[in-house]
Design an enzyme around this catalytic site. Structure first.
Site, PDB file in Angstrom:
ATOM      1  CB  CYS A   1      -9.262  55.741  -4.773  1.00 14.72           C
ATOM      2  SG  CYS A   1      -9.823  56.156  -3.130  1.00 14.72           S
TER       3      CYS A   1
ATOM      4  CG  HIS B   1     -24.566  65.526 -17.558  1.00 18.60           C
ATOM      5  ND1 HIS B   1     -25.191  64.387 -17.124  1.00 18.60           N
ATOM      6  CD2 HIS B   1     -24.824  65.644 -18.869  1.00 18.60           C
ATOM      7  CE1 HIS B   1     -25.811  63.846 -18.147  1.00 18.60           C
ATOM      8  NE2 HIS B   1     -25.618  64.592 -19.208  1.00 18.60           N
TER       9      HIS B   1
END
EC number: 2.7.3.9
Lengths: 90, 554
Positions: free
Chosen positions: B483, B185
């Site tokens: 990616c 986070h």
């Protein structure tokens, strides 16, 4: 006892802001309002912890219940908040 | 002179400031038994709860967006009448006030945890409220972001969402956490706020409040009490980099002119405008989950066509790689019976759902093909969670049947990387999803913060699999891209290109730094750096070796 069935309008469900707004609306009514998921147990709609704990998602049907003077008006007021889409920015 | 400590760099930039530490949560004193005056204790609890509610309410109204929504709901919790009832009940059972408060929060915490999913995540918010209330009751410093009265570098063991929601970027110049990983986070938030940040720096526990440090969010190094010359050097370097970034534009290429496509990842409709405005060669990963996740019934082909057409319009003349639905595991769908899975990350997810729901894939391919035929974006499609060459070939055949010319495979399961030659024989390209490939290679759950080191994209084992896949691409003459978070790290981007990768897809904001770094290195230099990384014993060593050897200006 007067009841209303409402579909939760906010995509995030009765979490975060939509739950907070519902609780504020319920707390400002002259009679206690309780809420349940369809076929579930009723909890105090003035308790944010209980309302979030219902885990009602967008599109879920919930039932509101109240009794006493002004119960119908209280249910209408709270039902409006539940049905509205409060998701910010969407 | 000072010394240097290091952690995992997660958000680039240079910061110099004194550190201030996040106050730890207050400890719970021993239970001193029943309160003599229960009524007074209840009043005392209510006073503390109101103070906590007032503070959070003020913070909620001072912020906006999703963070504000969460804070707004959280600010109402201390005044919840059910909480007061619980506290009273616990006091009447003979608990001391702090224990009654903690017990009452615990009742609701247990209910949220039992519900699982989103609600279980909210359980941590209740811990935060409990800690604040106890600190208030005991007169201890409020846990949370400090306010030393001048700009500072925030040091914490880890950051809770409630802490980070209110970070003032004028005050908090940098972030150092002792725990956490590149996907935590804190990392995501710091990047989005543009605050330089380093996580997983265990030595930060020894930093004393007020000590000035020089934090380099690119290398992960923290210089304690830097000299004026060191500060000047680092600042000049940062300014030089900023100038170079501002000037950079155009397609990606190495110093000797070898093209490397620089593409953007796109996951939600509201990101479309910013993504299209970025100077990129197109979209390397269009996540299509957003079309499904909030839906109660499957979206129709017409609905889907319209959504894809909007993206293809915005990227007219550029390439768009659409990943078909990657649902299941952490992304369940409401209108699909996922059944009960003990271990959903290893379960029926991604392409594997097609066996159960073949129409979901055919509808999606039909919609993509219909939207593609309307515009002039160069539309490619790829399937997630492919494990075998046969799955890749079947998907490609289905896509071709729908008129989609270029159909490829996500490589995120080690089996697909190990058999990349066979996989690429049956389809047109491969795109490596480094986050999932890392998770499956290291047998480490992406959500498990404790395992962050294993999930570091610099892990040599992961790079080895990237190498295998890229070489198979070279042999078969088919493009192999990356990616995922890995592509957005300029230094790691050099390594990936050196391993043979031909395109890099990342967050739009990461492109300039990758473009500039790439332009400063020849393909031969990238290959050398890649070799170095493969010789390393672990992720930290790989990063170190490459950082020392590169002439990176990033």
């Amino acid at each position: 006892m007067p009841e209303r069935s409402v579909v939760v309008g906010s995509t995030v469900g009765l979490h975060a802001r939509p739950a907070a707004l519902l609780v504020q609306a319920a707390a400002s009514q002259p009679v206690p309002v309780s809420i349940a998921k369809k076929d579930g147990d009723f909890v105090d709609a003035r308790s944010i912890l209980m309302v979030i704990g219902l885990d009602a998602r967008g599109g879920d049907e919930v039932v509101l219940r109240a009794e006493g003077d002004g119960a119908d008006a209280a249910l209408d007021a709270v039902a409006t908040v539940v049905a509205e889409n409060h998701d910010s920015g969407k | 002179m000072g010394n240097t400590i290091a952690g995992t760099p997660v958000s680039t930039g240079i910061a110099v400031a004194p550190i201030a530490r996040l106050a730890p949560p207050p400890g719970l004193p021993a239970d001193s038994g029943p309160e003599a005056d229960i009524a007074a204790a209840i009043e005392n609890a209510q006073r503390a709860l109101n103070a906590v509610a007032d503070e959070l309410g003020a913070r909620a109204s001072a912020t906006s967006g999703p963070a504000s929504d969460v804070l707004f709901a959280q600010s109402m919790m201390p005044r919840d009448p059910s909480l007061a009832i619980q506290i009273k009940a616990q006091l009447e059972q003979g608990k001391s006030l702090p224990h009654a408060v903690t017990g009452a929060f615990g009742v609701f915490r247990a209910a949220l945890e039992a519900a699982g999913g989103y609600l279980a995540e909210r359980a941590a918010d209740l811990d935060d409220l409990n800690n604040r209330t106890i600190a208030e009751l005991l007169g201890l410093p409020m846990p949370g972001i400090p306010n030393p009265g001048h700009p500072f570098i925030l040091v914490a063991s880890d950051l809770a969402p409630a802490d980070t929601a209110m970070l003032d970027t004028k005050q908090v110049l940098g972030i150092i956490t002792e725990l956490g990983g590149p996907t935590s986070h804190t990392a995501i938030l710091a990047k989005s706020l543009g605050i330089p940040a380093i996580v997983a720096c265990s030595d930060a526990t020894a930093l004393v409040d007020g000590t000035t440090v020089l934090l380099d969010g690119a290398s992960g190094k923290i210089r304690i009490e830097p000299s004026p010359a060191e500060i000047e050097g680092a600042t000049a370097h940062a300014e030089q980099l900023a100038r170079a970034l501002a000037k950079s534009s155009g397609p990606g290429k190495t110093a000797d002119g070898v093209p490397v496509k620089l593409l953007v990842n796109l996951g939600a409709p509201h990101e479309l405008d910013a993504a299209a405005a970025a100077d990129s060669e197109g979209v390397g990963l269009l996540r299509t989950e957003f079309l499904y996740l909030s839906k109660v019934t499957a979206p129709t082909v017409a609905e889907q066509t319209e959504s894809y057409a909007r993206v293809f319009d915005a990227f007219s003349g550029r390439k768009v790689v659409v990943r078909t639905l990657d649902a299941g595991a952490d992304k369940p769908l409401k209108f699909v019976d996922h059944g009960h899975e003990e271990n959903p990350a290893l379960g029926v997810r991604g392409l594997r759902l097609t066996k159960r729901h073949p129409e979901m894939l055919t509808d999606q391919l039909a919609a993509i093909a219909a939207a593609a035929s309307k515009g002039d974006a160069d539309v490619w499609v790829m399937a997630p969670m492919v494990a075998t060459p046969r799955e890749a070939a079947e998907f490609a055949a289905a896509a071709h049947e729908h008129g989609l010319r270029t159909a490829g495979t996500m490589v995120e399961v080690p089996a697909a990387a190990l058999r990349a030659h066979q996989v690429l024989e049956g389809c047109d390209f491969a795109s490596i999803g480094t986050n999932d490939l890392g998770q499956y290679t290291m047998a480490a759950d992406r959500m498990q913060g404790e395992l962050a080191e294993l999930l570091d994209p610099w892990q040599p084992a992961l790079l080895e699999l990237v190498h295998l896949t890229a070489q198979a691409g070279k042999d078969t003459g088919k493009p192999v891209g990356v990616c995922g978070e890995a592509a957005s790290d300029p230094l790691l981007a050099l390594v990936l290109v050196g391993l043979g990768v031909t395109s890099l897809s990342m967050a739009p904001s990461s492109i300039p730094a990758v473009r500039v770094t790439l332009a400063a290195h020849s393909l031969a230099q990238c290959s050398e750096l890649a070799k170095l990384a493969l010789t390393a014993a672990d992720a930290a060593e790989a990063r170190q070796l490459v950082s020392d050897a590169s002439q990176s200006i990033a």
